[in-house]
Design an enzyme around this catalytic site. Sequence first.
Site, PDB file in Angstrom:
ATOM      1  N   GLY A  25       0.841  -1.203   0.000  1.00 56.70           N
ATOM      2  CA  GLY A  25       0.000   0.000   0.000  1.00 56.70           C
ATOM      3  C   GLY A  25       0.870   1.244   0.000  1.00 56.70           C
ATOM      4  CG  ASP A 119       3.010  -7.011   7.339  1.00 58.88           C
ATOM      5  OD1 ASP A 119       2.512  -6.277   6.459  1.00 58.88           O
ATOM      6  OD2 ASP A 119       2.340  -7.785   8.033  1.00 58.88           O
ATOM      7  CG  ASP A 166      -2.170  -0.262   8.204  1.00 60.53           C
ATOM      8  OD1 ASP A 166      -2.921   0.702   8.025  1.00 60.53           O
ATOM      9  OD2 ASP A 166      -2.245  -1.329   7.570  1.00 60.53           O
ATOM     10  CB  THR A 539       9.768  25.505  23.583  1.00 60.07           C
ATOM     11  OG1 THR A 539      10.363  26.415  22.643  1.00 60.07           O
ATOM     12  CG2 THR A 539      10.791  24.440  23.883  1.00 60.07           C
ATOM     13  NE  ARG A 577      11.220  35.491  -7.318  1.00 56.95           N
ATOM     14  CZ  ARG A 577      10.100  36.151  -7.588  1.00 56.95           C
ATOM     15  NH1 ARG A 577       8.981  35.827  -6.981  1.00 56.95           N
ATOM     16  NH2 ARG A 577      10.082  37.103  -8.481  1.00 56.95           N
ATOM     17  NE  ARG A 670      11.698  39.321  -5.332  1.00 55.63           N
ATOM     18  CZ  ARG A 670      10.674  39.483  -6.158  1.00 55.63           C
ATOM     19  NH1 ARG A 670       9.460  39.244  -5.743  1.00 55.63           N
ATOM     20  NH2 ARG A 670      10.869  39.894  -7.388  1.00 55.63           N
ATOM     21  CG  HIS A 676       4.511  35.162  16.621  1.00 54.98           C
ATOM     22  ND1 HIS A 676       5.268  36.269  16.308  1.00 54.98           N
ATOM     23  CD2 HIS A 676       4.766  34.882  17.916  1.00 54.98           C
ATOM     24  CE1 HIS A 676       5.933  36.660  17.386  1.00 54.98           C
ATOM     25  NE2 HIS A 676       5.636  35.840  18.375  1.00 54.98           N
ATOM     26  CD  GLN A 678       8.973  29.976  12.213  1.00 51.52           C
ATOM     27  OE1 GLN A 678       9.974  29.311  12.392  1.00 51.52           O
ATOM     28  NE2 GLN A 678       9.017  31.289  12.090  1.00 51.52           N
ATOM     29  CD  GLN A 679       3.771  31.210  19.309  1.00 59.81           C
ATOM     30  OE1 GLN A 679       2.590  31.511  19.425  1.00 59.81           O
ATOM     31  NE2 GLN A 679       4.723  31.874  19.918  1.00 59.81           N
TER      32      GLN A 679
HETATM   33  P1  ATP Z   1       0.592  -2.785   3.490  1.00 59.64           P
HETATM   34  O1  ATP Z   1       1.104  -2.812   4.898  1.00 59.64           O
HETATM   35  O2  ATP Z   1       0.293  -1.447   3.012  1.00 59.64           O
HETATM   36  O3  ATP Z   1      -0.497  -3.780   3.236  1.00 59.64           O
HETATM   37  P2  ATP Z   1       2.412  -4.699   2.411  1.00 59.64           P
HETATM   38  O4  ATP Z   1       3.826  -4.567   1.991  1.00 59.64           O
HETATM   39  O5  ATP Z   1       2.177  -5.532   3.635  1.00 59.64           O
HETATM   40  O6  ATP Z   1       1.846  -3.238   2.584  1.00 59.64           O
HETATM   41  P3  ATP Z   1       1.287  -6.741   0.696  1.00 59.64           P
HETATM   42  O7  ATP Z   1       0.204  -6.656  -0.308  1.00 59.64           O
HETATM   43  O8  ATP Z   1       1.134  -7.699   1.805  1.00 59.64           O
HETATM   44  O9  ATP Z   1       1.544  -5.252   1.192  1.00 59.64           O
HETATM   45  O10 ATP Z   1       2.656  -7.116  -0.076  1.00 59.64           O
HETATM   46  C1  ATP Z   1       3.091  -6.389  -1.213  1.00 59.64           C
HETATM   47  C2  ATP Z   1       3.741  -7.323  -2.209  1.00 59.64           C
HETATM   48  O11 ATP Z   1       4.874  -7.973  -1.607  1.00 59.64           O
HETATM   49  C3  ATP Z   1       2.863  -8.485  -2.680  1.00 59.64           C
HETATM   50  O12 ATP Z   1       1.987  -8.085  -3.710  1.00 59.64           O
HETATM   51  C4  ATP Z   1       3.895  -9.455  -3.183  1.00 59.64           C
HETATM   52  O13 ATP Z   1       4.380  -9.107  -4.447  1.00 59.64           O
HETATM   53  C5  ATP Z   1       5.039  -9.284  -2.172  1.00 59.64           C
HETATM   54  N1  ATP Z   1       4.928 -10.306  -1.113  1.00 59.64           N
HETATM   55  C6  ATP Z   1       4.136 -10.265  -0.019  1.00 59.64           C
HETATM   56  N2  ATP Z   1       4.272 -11.389   0.713  1.00 59.64           N
HETATM   57  C7  ATP Z   1       5.166 -12.154   0.056  1.00 59.64           C
HETATM   58  C8  ATP Z   1       5.736 -13.449   0.288  1.00 59.64           C
HETATM   59  N3  ATP Z   1       5.405 -14.173   1.361  1.00 59.64           N
HETATM   60  N4  ATP Z   1       6.631 -13.920  -0.597  1.00 59.64           N
HETATM   61  C9  ATP Z   1       6.970 -13.196  -1.672  1.00 59.64           C
HETATM   62  N5  ATP Z   1       6.458 -11.991  -1.954  1.00 59.64           N
HETATM   63  C10 ATP Z   1       5.567 -11.476  -1.119  1.00 59.64           C
END
Ligand code: ATP
Length: 775
Positions: A25, A119, A166, A539, A577, A670, A676, A678-679
Amino acid sequence: MAQVNTSPPTMPSGKKRIAVMTSGGDAQGMSGAVRAVVRQTIASGCDAFAVYEGYEGLVKGGDMIRHMYWEDVRGWLSEGGTLIGTARCMEFKERAGRLQAAKNMIAKGIDALIVCGGDGSLTGADRFREEWPSLVEELVTTKVYTAEEVKPFQHLNIVGLVGSIDNDMSSTDATIGCYSSLQRICQAVDYIDATAFSHQRAFVIEVMGRHCGWLALMAGVSTGADFVFLPEQPPSENWEEEMCGIIKKHRSLGKRKTIVIVAEGAHDANLNHIAPNKVKDLLSNKLGLDTRVTTLGHVQRGGTACAYDRMLATLQGVEAVKAVLDSTPDTPSPVICIVENKIVRKPLVEAVRLTNLVAEAIGKKDFKTAMKLRDAEFSEYFNAYNITTDTEDPALLLPVEKRRRIGIIHVGAPAGGMNAATRAATAYCLTRGHTPIALHNGFPGFVRHHDDKPISSVEVISWLDAESWASKGGSEIGTNRALPSECGFEHTAKALEKHNIDALFVVGGFEAFHAVSELRQARANYEAFKIPMVILPATVSNNVPGTEYSIGSDTCLNALIDYCDAIKQSAAASRRRVFVVETQGGASGYVATIAGLSIGAVAVYTPEEGIHLKMLANDIAQLKEQFAKDRGQNRSGKIILRNEKASKTYTTEIIANIFKEESGGKFDSRFAVPGHVQQGGIPSPMDRVRAVRFGVKSLQHIEQFIGKTPDEIAADPMSAAVIGIVGAKVKFSAMRQVEEEETDWKDRRPKNEFWIDLSKIVDTLSGRKKPVNEE
Ligand code: ATP
């Protein structure tokens, strides 16, 4: 297997070819991470590549893997999402896809890959690294490459950067994008607040987070929501009654609006999904509240990155390249993390393993383990949220003899988060049975009362008073710079005695620090000062000794980058600029430096370094060179940040004039002074959540002294303490030690400023080569 179209390029030995990709994502800050990786790679004498569209680009190869040059990433820090694209790629989950990816990487001569994703993406990266030797072997046995050709590619260097809104990755406190997303959520909730208040409505707001409740919890903490639903910590069995009870109580106390935040993966203890509509029905039917549901959806991924994410993406991108260059075939692949204020490398495999365990624990209804697996900070926030929301838990109430009268005072200029800290301290006091007392308008306001005038400058704060302060900027109880010595120690002591103040919670900047220092030192002469005192640094300048972070500094940086983004756009549109922008910060260059990192400034002028002629001449020469290369789409406005006290002679206006004069007509210049602005208006979510966490911790620290005599209190160095972040830890430091060993009293800042070396990164990433001042 497709035909081999190219042999791997021959590479000068030692010159790495490092590719960067974004995957999973999208998240705000990913483009900033790509910029940092590309520029740090080039600055390190290596070749940079970008893999477009995530793993899909790696599997497809060809034009999807592009050589990147310095100018290609110009202006990327202020762009949202990811400019090299991202995708979910099923092919990469299969060995055949990964084999194709290996072939494409070798074809481009790439021997290191930096993956920025969640992940899933990092799991994929780790799998790829593990399999790499066998993939290379297969490419030789199937005659795609010769053994000679693959010799330089025996080992694949992988480094992970966690990019995800997330904040679901174990081992790191924050992922790139999570604070920007939290900012979007808080903006939305703040907007909804106004309409909810007007109509006395209830709103159920759904936020992202399938297995991770970080966004929901932090949104709850920073907006003062009435109830939150998180996947890791489902509500009690009878949650319907519990939630209605709390909301009913809040309404009976006079609250006109109700906000409930639901993570999209929320469920009850039996894993039955808790849908926002179910919550809505309860509130409508059981409590008779006019209730609406708002699902925030993709707005949460939108917009540009906040200051923290830009800084995190930049520092982590730089660290990722360094990790590539440091690695040997025996080094385990690292993931770049942040723990409190420290960028650290941790083993990627372990981080992924721990992350997967959270979802497993939730699946097994083992919520204790799920909470434990989240970082310690998460449970602390959860506890702080509960203790500041539900004000009538009999188990938390102290016996009458242990309840105290706690004075809350603001000292110095207003800073974002001061009110949130006061609100949290008030709610904590009420939960424990203490009396929270506002000492209005700093020490002069407090002491003024001593004259027996009928002024209400000392007032018990009610729950309802404080309730609406979570998101308010400025200082609701009023603030003042004057020190106790200026108001008179005698008067201050009498005022404390008159109002039976048993402890002081002081919120403010360097003056607040100075004030507590004065009171501590005057304890020998005034019995009234022998009370526990805690200062919570607040601050915009972030110059309080004893901490690397003051609340309000993040709000300031966000206000400043918004300002600079607008100016940059104007500068780009006006062609050639440069703007010289003056930042606040007193004698500390923190704000200028971190804002410089976050906007990609050409140069930053700080009081620590000063300004000299050679420096200006050098920067003028560099600007001429850069503007000459600035063409077409890669054109972007240029900004130099100058701290207000960087030089007495070279003022912001003078520098802008010198630049104009000396540019030889090659560019215009320029100056701008945000002052302020920035506050900040509304405090940033980071300042708000940290204000709550530190506010609660400060009160807990004060409670340790209950039952001690004044002399015992005075004898304990921790009875006058400053709370702060030091490296990877949140800690209390004894005022005496900080005053004597860590404070530069003349320039009103800490002696050792942790951020000082970061200015080198600003220079590296802007391509600035600084001359040495020989004088
Ligand atoms: P988000 O946290 O936003 O969901 P993400 O990295 O966890 O991001 P995923 O869709 O889980 O998103 O993974 C992104 C891509 O990583 C997958 O489309 C795939 O190509 C690759 N990927 C994920 N898991 C594996 C795996 N176990 N082995 C190989 N490739 C993987």
